[in-house]
Design an enzyme around this catalytic site. Sequence first.
Site, PDB file in Angstrom:
ATOM      1  N   GLY B  47      -0.918   0.139  -1.273  1.00 62.81           N
ATOM      2  CA  GLY B  47      -1.608  -1.101  -1.594  1.00 62.81           C
ATOM      3  C   GLY B  47      -0.608  -2.162  -1.192  1.00 62.81           C
ATOM      4  N   SER B  49       2.681  -4.183  -2.263  1.00 58.48           N
ATOM      5  CA  SER B  49       3.738  -4.188  -3.277  1.00 58.48           C
ATOM      6  C   SER B  49       3.865  -5.563  -3.937  1.00 58.48           C
ATOM      7  CB  SER B  49       5.072  -3.749  -2.673  1.00 58.48           C
ATOM      8  OG  SER B  49       5.335  -4.465  -1.490  1.00 58.48           O
ATOM      9  N   CYS B  78       3.983   4.790   0.155  1.00 58.77           N
ATOM     10  CA  CYS B  78       3.955   3.494   0.837  1.00 58.77           C
ATOM     11  C   CYS B  78       4.448   2.377  -0.101  1.00 58.77           C
ATOM     12  CB  CYS B  78       2.560   3.226   1.390  1.00 58.77           C
ATOM     13  SG  CYS B  78       2.519   1.924   2.628  1.00 58.77           S
ATOM     14  N   ARG B 105      10.397  -2.993   3.798  1.00 58.22           N
ATOM     15  CA  ARG B 105       8.962  -3.188   3.678  1.00 58.22           C
ATOM     16  C   ARG B 105       8.328  -3.503   5.033  1.00 58.22           C
ATOM     17  NH1 ARG B 105       6.208  -8.175   1.291  1.00 58.22           N
ATOM     18  NH2 ARG B 105       4.145  -7.318   0.996  1.00 58.22           N
ATOM     19  N   ARG B 134       0.808   0.131   8.055  1.00 59.96           N
ATOM     20  CA  ARG B 134       1.754  -0.971   7.809  1.00 59.96           C
ATOM     21  C   ARG B 134       2.924  -0.433   6.963  1.00 59.96           C
ATOM     22  NH1 ARG B 134       0.403  -6.469   7.643  1.00 59.96           N
ATOM     23  NH2 ARG B 134       1.195  -6.566   5.549  1.00 59.96           N
ATOM     24  N   HIS B 169       0.728   8.344   3.870  1.00 56.73           N
ATOM     25  CA  HIS B 169      -0.362   8.444   2.889  1.00 56.73           C
ATOM     26  C   HIS B 169      -0.999   9.825   2.849  1.00 56.73           C
ATOM     27  CE1 HIS B 169      -0.524   4.193   1.876  1.00 56.73           C
ATOM     28  NE2 HIS B 169      -0.268   3.948   3.147  1.00 56.73           N
ATOM     29  N   GLU B 171      -2.714  11.052   0.637  1.00 57.19           N
ATOM     30  CA  GLU B 171      -4.023  10.991  -0.034  1.00 57.19           C
ATOM     31  C   GLU B 171      -5.159  10.679   0.932  1.00 57.19           C
ATOM     32  OE1 GLU B 171      -1.840   8.621   0.023  1.00 57.19           O
ATOM     33  OE2 GLU B 171      -2.813   6.655   0.053  1.00 57.19           O
TER      34      GLU B 171
END
Lengths: 293, 192
Positions: B47, B49, B78, B105, B134, B169, B171
Amino acid sequence: MEKSSYEVKVGLAEMLKGGVIMDVTNVDQAKIAEDAGAAAVMALERIPADIRAYGGIARMSNPEMILKIKEAVSIPVMAKCRIGHFAEAQILEELGIDFIDESEVLTPADEENHIWKHDFKAPFVCGCRDLGEALRRIGEGAAMMRTKGEAGTGDIVEAVRHMREVNRGIRRLQMMDKEELMAEAKRLGAPFSVVEIVAQKGQLPVPNFAAGGIATPADASLMMQLGAEAVFVGSGIFKSDDPSARAEAIVKAVTYYTDPAVLLEVSKGLKDAMLGKPAKGLPDDEQLAKRGW
Amino acid sequence: MLQIGVLAIQGAFHKHAETLKALQTQPVIVKYAADLTHLDGLIIPGGESTVITRQLGYRLAWEDLYTFAREKAVFGTCAGLIMLGKGCTDPRVRQLGLLDAVIERNAYGSQIESFTEDVTLSFDEHPFHAVFIRAPKILKVGKEAKIVATFRGEAVMVRQKQLLGAAFHPELTNDVRVHDYFIRHCVTQSGK
């Protein structure tokens, strides 16, 4: 290393879930949005309420201004191109935009055809009023859907209608026999392959967000409770009397959308919301949701 | 049945919950401090940060998360990796600093630089199809942490006792091996 696959495009949409995407027109607004907890910003020269007031042809924003916003914030930056205007989309992709909104808020460039979005490296979001429209856009390669609502009005009624239409369409598909799906695809005017996926999964294959008329934390919560996975707030923030506080309140309302105590608390301290304009009284040529099909 | 929380402030928390269900554990949506009690582990999802930082302190304090992560198993993906790690120079993000790895980041640029790539796992011979959105980079791995996944020789997933952090990711794919590793080595073994 594979870049720009459909999986990667939908992936960014997944990361924006539970967040608020805010319309901003300059660097200061972009920073206010980011500080308030926006998950992304939509960079545009005029917010929808001003596009309505200003008249004329609404086009893609000046790339210079989009770049300045891109430099000022660390969150994803989106920008709008006109429906069917793939040259504007090519420019936005070239400047490294994170998401392109093929938007009915701008004056359409093509009244029959939308952009073939599979050809682009950048992901696209498109508006929809019902399931058929959503599935046509997904067929063309959209990686995220949003309700059209009626942008710039501050009136939530059309966004509610569009979200309920999409959900009703999905429930209909789920109840159908295999034999009925082809006829339903024909009725919806939607690609059969996508119809089949939605019938099986009971949801769109891409995230579905709410947009168009959200002006208060309660509006945001309503759309989330109706099944939106995130919200776009356009004119609602910077047309209100307290943009920063309102932006923050809407962010909290989206995370805690089922908690009335939070919704009460964040709604209490706010000044006046944007005045708005009933979507119902708009003359035909001012109804933005009717642009595109 | 193991109860694994998924921090649901903002981001891809539903996808993590689906993967946890597929592994016969009970996912718990975490938005309030009280949600952390009774959990065997926690996932901090991807998401933004900045959004997660901004909203911690409202119904769930940063300190609650810190206390939990010091003792219990936490898997950050992430943005979650950024939260667990250290050394991020962006003032808009507050890190827990518990995972001994320096994280940069959004290290690859804008979305058109996002990519998928097969990465090498230290605990399984078959590569893992990893989705990088990203993504952050793991710039430096401290001596407390060990590398458990690499791509072109660079660390993309690190583990330190009960803490696990991935730049990608897992997931977003149907492959459950990374979540399974987290449950078997970080949650049930408590990092031993």
